[in-house]
Design an enzyme around this catalytic site. Structure first.
Site, PDB file in Angstrom:
ATOM      1  N   LYS A 172     -56.675  60.093  25.919  1.00  0.00           N
ATOM      2  CA  LYS A 172     -56.948  61.326  26.655  1.00  0.00           C
ATOM      3  C   LYS A 172     -58.453  61.578  26.791  1.00  0.00           C
ATOM      4  O   LYS A 172     -58.895  62.157  27.788  1.00  0.00           O
ATOM      5  CB  LYS A 172     -56.243  62.507  25.984  1.00  0.00           C
ATOM      6  CG  LYS A 172     -54.715  62.422  26.052  1.00  0.00           C
ATOM      7  CD  LYS A 172     -54.207  62.360  27.486  1.00  0.00           C
ATOM      8  CE  LYS A 172     -52.699  62.409  27.564  1.00  0.00           C
ATOM      9  NZ  LYS A 172     -52.192  62.390  28.948  1.00  0.00           N
TER      10      LYS A 172
ATOM     11  N   TYR B 213     -53.361  58.210  21.074  1.00  0.00           N
ATOM     12  CA  TYR B 213     -53.143  59.267  22.068  1.00  0.00           C
ATOM     13  C   TYR B 213     -54.447  60.007  22.357  1.00  0.00           C
ATOM     14  O   TYR B 213     -54.838  60.183  23.515  1.00  0.00           O
ATOM     15  CB  TYR B 213     -52.085  60.245  21.560  1.00  0.00           C
ATOM     16  CG  TYR B 213     -51.780  61.359  22.524  1.00  0.00           C
ATOM     17  CD1 TYR B 213     -50.955  61.132  23.620  1.00  0.00           C
ATOM     18  CD2 TYR B 213     -52.319  62.631  22.360  1.00  0.00           C
ATOM     19  CE1 TYR B 213     -50.676  62.144  24.525  1.00  0.00           C
ATOM     20  CE2 TYR B 213     -52.049  63.655  23.245  1.00  0.00           C
ATOM     21  CZ  TYR B 213     -51.221  63.401  24.334  1.00  0.00           C
ATOM     22  OH  TYR B 213     -50.956  64.413  25.233  1.00  0.00           O
TER      23      TYR B 213
ATOM     24  N   ASP C 216     -43.676  52.347  38.267  1.00  0.00           N
ATOM     25  CA  ASP C 216     -44.276  52.289  36.940  1.00  0.00           C
ATOM     26  C   ASP C 216     -45.788  52.405  37.140  1.00  0.00           C
ATOM     27  O   ASP C 216     -46.407  51.524  37.749  1.00  0.00           O
ATOM     28  CB  ASP C 216     -43.915  50.956  36.282  1.00  0.00           C
ATOM     29  CG  ASP C 216     -44.546  50.766  34.912  1.00  0.00           C
ATOM     30  OD1 ASP C 216     -45.452  51.536  34.544  1.00  0.00           O
ATOM     31  OD2 ASP C 216     -44.140  49.824  34.207  1.00  0.00           O
TER      32      ASP C 216
ATOM     33  N   ASN D   7     -49.834  62.828  36.262  1.00  0.00           N
ATOM     34  CA  ASN D   7     -49.311  63.535  35.102  1.00  0.00           C
ATOM     35  C   ASN D   7     -48.636  62.628  34.083  1.00  0.00           C
ATOM     36  O   ASN D   7     -48.534  62.979  32.910  1.00  0.00           O
ATOM     37  CB  ASN D   7     -48.313  64.597  35.587  1.00  0.00           C
ATOM     38  CG  ASN D   7     -47.537  65.223  34.452  1.00  0.00           C
ATOM     39  OD1 ASN D   7     -48.054  66.066  33.719  1.00  0.00           O
ATOM     40  ND2 ASN D   7     -46.275  64.804  34.281  1.00  0.00           N
TER      41      ASN D   7
END
Length: 242
Positions: A164, A160, A66, A93
């Site tokens: 990023k 999100y 994890d 990723n």
């Protein structure tokens, strides 16, 4: 990387979508691969390992972990190092999306879950891969998963997009810190390749007028993998902090 360096890569979130495509592409390029995902994805990782063996003759190492857990990330890097003979490329990723939610309605635990994987997870992978690469003394490539949302966040996806943006900032800082060791650090920022993860959100995004097949051309995971292939190559030695 030096011409005589080993060619070993870890790919996190490798059980499907972009991560799987990257693993298969780097294996084709000649890298020995450590496949990572959470324990529930072990069966899928086994299948990808078998596919790599059929295609290249090399069996991939599976390093379940994890990425939000620092101890597990450290163990993942250690296992890959032991089984492959070092780490030359880390592809951080693994990432998660979240359901459409306006900021004024977003539960705090949704924000925290997204940041745990997309920001903390990338940080931990960068940290422990960099430590190993520095100890090896042969340089390396660290590559993170940003997104088009890291340059312009989308409505109802505030957590999100913010996570990023964090990947971009971390990547730029790490590139400056690690250049002295011959380690480049870059992030890829794809649009919306048609993966299993994104497909579940495409219908919800359709009302915004850009996500339907009639007016938007989706990329494929392999398109992203080809860019990562270049960033992992010796030819990309002069590119960092991107």
């Amino acid at each position: 990387m030096a011409a005589n360096s080993l060619r070993n890569a870890i790919i996190t979130g490798a059980s499907q979508g972009i991560g799987k495509a990257i693993a298969l592409r780097l294996a084709k390029d000649g890298f020995r691969i450590a496949l990572n995902d959470v324990p529930s994805k072990k069966e899928q990782l086994d299948s990808i390992s078998d596919e790599i063996e059929r295609r290249t003759g090399n069996k991939a190492c599976i390093a379940v972990a994890d990425v939000t857990n620092e101890g597990q990330v450290e163990e993942m890097v250690g296992k890959a190092t032991t089984e492959l003979g070092g780490i030359d490329v880390m592809v951080a990723n693994a990432g998660v999306l979240h359901e459409n939610s306006k900021i004024v309605d977003m539960p705090a635990d949704m924000w925290e879950k997204v940041f745990a994987v997309n920001a903390r997870g990338v940080f931990l992978c960068y940290k422990h891969a960099a430590r190993q690469m520095i100890a090896q003394g042969r340089g390396g490539r660290i590559i993170g998963a940003a997104s088009v949302a890291s340059k312009r966040a989308g409505m109802e996806h505030g957590a999100y997009g913010a996570s990023k943006f964090a990947v971009r900032g971390l990547t730029q800082a790490a590139a400056q810190e690690l250049g002295q060791y011959g380690i480049t650090v870059n992030a890829y920022a794809p649009g919306n390749p048609m993966t299993e993860k994104f497909a579940s959100h495409a219908e919800a995004l359709a009302p915004y007028g850009w996500s339907t097949p009639t007016n938007y051309k989706f990329g494929e995971p392999e398109d992203v993998a080809s860019l990562v292939s270049y960033l992992a190559s010796k030819e990309a030695h002069y590119i960092t902090g991107k």
